[in-house]
Design a protein around this motif. Structure first.
Motif, short mmCIF file in Angstrom:
data_model
loop_
_atom_site.label_atom_id
_atom_site.label_comp_id
_atom_site.label_asym_id
_atom_site.label_seq_id
_atom_site.Cartn_x
_atom_site.Cartn_y
_atom_site.Cartn_z
N THR A 1 0.83 -1.21 0.00
CA THR A 1 0.00 0.00 0.00
C THR A 1 0.86 1.26 0.00
OG1 THR A 1 -1.68 -1.22 1.24
CG2 THR A 1 -1.90 1.17 1.19
N LEU A 2 1.99 1.19 0.65
CA LEU A 2 2.86 2.37 0.78
C LEU A 2 3.97 2.39 -0.27
CD1 LEU A 2 3.09 2.34 4.68
CD2 LEU A 2 1.60 3.75 3.23
N ASP A 3 3.74 1.76 -1.42
CA ASP A 3 4.76 1.66 -2.47
C ASP A 3 4.90 2.94 -3.30
OD1 ASP A 3 2.48 1.64 -4.05
OD2 ASP A 3 2.85 -0.35 -4.91
N GLY A 4 4.07 3.95 -3.00
CA GLY A 4 4.14 5.21 -3.74
C GLY A 4 3.24 5.23 -4.96
N VAL A 5 2.61 4.10 -5.28
CA VAL A 5 1.72 4.02 -6.44
C VAL A 5 0.26 4.02 -6.00
CG1 VAL A 5 1.04 2.62 -8.43
CG2 VAL A 5 3.46 2.77 -7.78
N VAL A 6 -0.04 3.26 -4.95
CA VAL A 6 -1.41 3.13 -4.47
C VAL A 6 -1.90 4.46 -3.91
CG1 VAL A 6 -2.92 1.97 -2.80
CG2 VAL A 6 -1.16 0.66 -4.00
N GLN A 7 -3.06 4.91 -4.39
CA GLN A 7 -3.67 6.15 -3.90
C GLN A 7 -4.90 5.89 -3.04
OE1 GLN A 7 -4.45 8.48 -7.42
NE2 GLN A 7 -2.28 8.72 -7.88
N GLU A 8 -5.54 4.74 -3.26
CA GLU A 8 -6.73 4.40 -2.47
C GLU A 8 -6.73 2.92 -2.15
OE1 GLU A 8 -11.62 4.33 -2.72
OE2 GLU A 8 -10.49 5.57 -4.13
N LEU A 9 -6.94 2.61 -0.89
CA LEU A 9 -7.09 1.23 -0.45
C LEU A 9 -8.56 1.00 -0.17
CD1 LEU A 9 -5.24 -1.28 0.55
CD2 LEU A 9 -6.07 -0.57 2.76
N ILE A 10 -9.13 0.02 -0.84
CA ILE A 10 -10.55 -0.29 -0.68
C ILE A 10 -10.68 -1.53 0.19
CG2 ILE A 10 -12.69 -0.90 -1.88
CD1 ILE A 10 -11.29 0.38 -4.42
N LEU A 11 -11.30 -1.39 1.34
CA LEU A 11 -11.48 -2.50 2.27
C LEU A 11 -12.76 -3.25 1.88
CD1 LEU A 11 -10.50 -0.64 5.53
CD2 LEU A 11 -9.18 -2.41 4.36
N ALA A 12 -12.59 -4.48 1.40
CA ALA A 12 -13.72 -5.29 0.97
C ALA A 12 -13.77 -6.58 1.78
CB ALA A 12 -13.62 -5.59 -0.52
N THR A 13 -13.43 -6.46 3.06
CA THR A 13 -13.56 -7.62 3.94
C THR A 13 -15.05 -7.83 4.21
OG1 THR A 13 -13.26 -6.21 5.88
CG2 THR A 13 -11.30 -7.34 5.04
N ASN A 14 -15.39 -9.03 4.64
CA ASN A 14 -16.80 -9.36 4.87
C ASN A 14 -17.36 -8.56 6.05
OD1 ASN A 14 -17.09 -11.31 2.79
ND2 ASN A 14 -15.84 -12.69 4.00
N PHE A 15 -18.68 -8.43 6.08
CA PHE A 15 -19.34 -7.67 7.14
C PHE A 15 -19.69 -8.57 8.32
CE2 PHE A 15 -19.99 -4.94 3.42
CZ PHE A 15 -19.47 -3.77 3.93
N THR A 16 -18.69 -9.35 8.75
CA THR A 16 -18.79 -10.16 9.96
C THR A 16 -18.01 -9.44 11.05
OG1 THR A 16 -16.79 -11.39 9.41
CG2 THR A 16 -18.89 -12.30 8.60
N ALA A 17 -18.10 -9.93 12.28
CA ALA A 17 -17.35 -9.30 13.37
C ALA A 17 -15.85 -9.31 13.05
CB ALA A 17 -17.63 -10.01 14.69
N GLU A 18 -15.35 -10.46 12.58
CA GLU A 18 -13.92 -10.57 12.27
C GLU A 18 -13.54 -9.70 11.08
OE1 GLU A 18 -15.92 -13.25 12.56
OE2 GLU A 18 -15.10 -14.50 14.17
N GLY A 19 -14.42 -9.65 10.07
CA GLY A 19 -14.15 -8.81 8.90
C GLY A 19 -14.11 -7.34 9.26
N GLU A 20 -15.01 -6.93 10.14
CA GLU A 20 -15.03 -5.52 10.59
C GLU A 20 -13.77 -5.19 11.39
OE1 GLU A 20 -16.97 -3.12 9.78
OE2 GLU A 20 -18.75 -4.09 8.98
N ILE A 21 -13.36 -6.11 12.26
CA ILE A 21 -12.13 -5.89 13.05
C ILE A 21 -10.94 -5.79 12.12
CG2 ILE A 21 -10.53 -6.99 14.67
CD1 ILE A 21 -13.07 -8.11 16.09
N THR A 22 -10.88 -6.69 11.14
CA THR A 22 -9.78 -6.68 10.18
C THR A 22 -9.72 -5.35 9.43
OG1 THR A 22 -9.99 -9.08 9.93
CG2 THR A 22 -8.76 -7.91 8.22
N ALA A 23 -10.86 -4.89 8.95
CA ALA A 23 -10.92 -3.61 8.23
C ALA A 23 -10.49 -2.46 9.14
CB ALA A 23 -12.34 -3.37 7.71
N HIS A 24 -10.93 -2.48 10.40
CA HIS A 24 -10.57 -1.42 11.34
C HIS A 24 -9.07 -1.39 11.60
CE1 HIS A 24 -10.93 1.36 14.68
NE2 HIS A 24 -10.19 0.53 15.39
N VAL A 25 -8.47 -2.54 11.82
CA VAL A 25 -7.03 -2.60 12.13
C VAL A 25 -6.21 -2.11 10.93
CG1 VAL A 25 -5.12 -4.20 12.58
CG2 VAL A 25 -7.23 -4.38 13.90
N ILE A 26 -6.60 -2.52 9.72
CA ILE A 26 -5.89 -2.07 8.52
C ILE A 26 -6.03 -0.56 8.36
CG2 ILE A 26 -5.86 -2.17 6.00
CD1 ILE A 26 -6.74 -5.15 6.30
#
Length: 196
Positions: free
Chosen positions: A128-153
């Motif tokens: 993500t920090l390679d200087g090319v990526v401008q937007e990171l889209i979080l498409a993890t599932n809408f489960t408790a674990e998916g939400e936690i994963t998205a939040h931590v990222i």
């Protein structure tokens, strides 16, 4: 009977397959369709031998770099994070996204011993920090674990000024509110946006 028992136990390890389903599959393959059983065994052996992880996005591929990462037509400014190759395939079927992917091969689950190292968090941050990526889209599932994963990222990327977005969620098109579950309605209400 020992080989049959081993086959049933192996089939039972597949997601959603219980003892009775595993028995039915094993009996069917051995009684009615031995040719398919042999083809299945060969296909599994071939896949286990040749399929590996893409060095850039971590999805399954038979090459060092997968077809998506090697495609010059894809927009490298967008990086979509998904939990599994199946999630990636679902997004691809929409034909609505032409950026690149990073496949976590799981989600954060402290109770199961799955932490940031197990889902490749360090590799994701480097990518993500390679200087090319401008937007990171979080498409993890809408489960408790998916939400936690998205939040931590998202929290890990806050200090770096990368735009982080999350897939929208809400009421499916064509549905009637009285038949939509309450959680979906609540999220749709919280994530509402202005009408153009």
């Amino acid at each position: 009977m020992e080989s049959l028992g081993v086959l049933i136990q192996a089939l039972k390890r597949l997601p959603g397959v219980g003892v009775r389903s595993a028995q039915r599959m094993a009996y069917h393959l051995l009684q009615h369709d031995r040719a398919t059983a042999l083809n299945l065994a060969q296909a599994l052996q071939q896949a286990v031998t040749h399929v590996q992880h893409c060095e850039r996005c971590h999805t399954f591929t038979e090459h060092t770099i997968c077809d998506h990462c090697a495609d010059p037509e894809r927009d490298p400014h967008y990086l979509c994070v998904v939990e599994t190759p199946a999630d990636q395939a679902a997004l691809e079927r929409t034909k609505a996204y032409r950026g690149l992917y990073f496949v976590l091969m799981g989600k954060l689950s402290p109770f199961d011993g799955v932490g940031p190292n197990e889902i490749g968090m360090k590799k994701l941050l480097q990518r993500t920090l390679d200087g090319v990526v401008q937007e990171l889209i979080l498409a993890t599932n809408f489960t408790a674990e998916g939400e936690i994963t998205a939040h931590v990222i998202s929290e890990a990327l806050k200090p770096h000024g990368i735009r982080v977005t999350r897939l929208a969620r809400g009421v499916p098109a064509g549905s009637e509110l009285e038949y939509v579950d309450l959680g979906t309605i609540a999220h749709a209400l919280a994530d509402r946006r202005p009408k153009n």
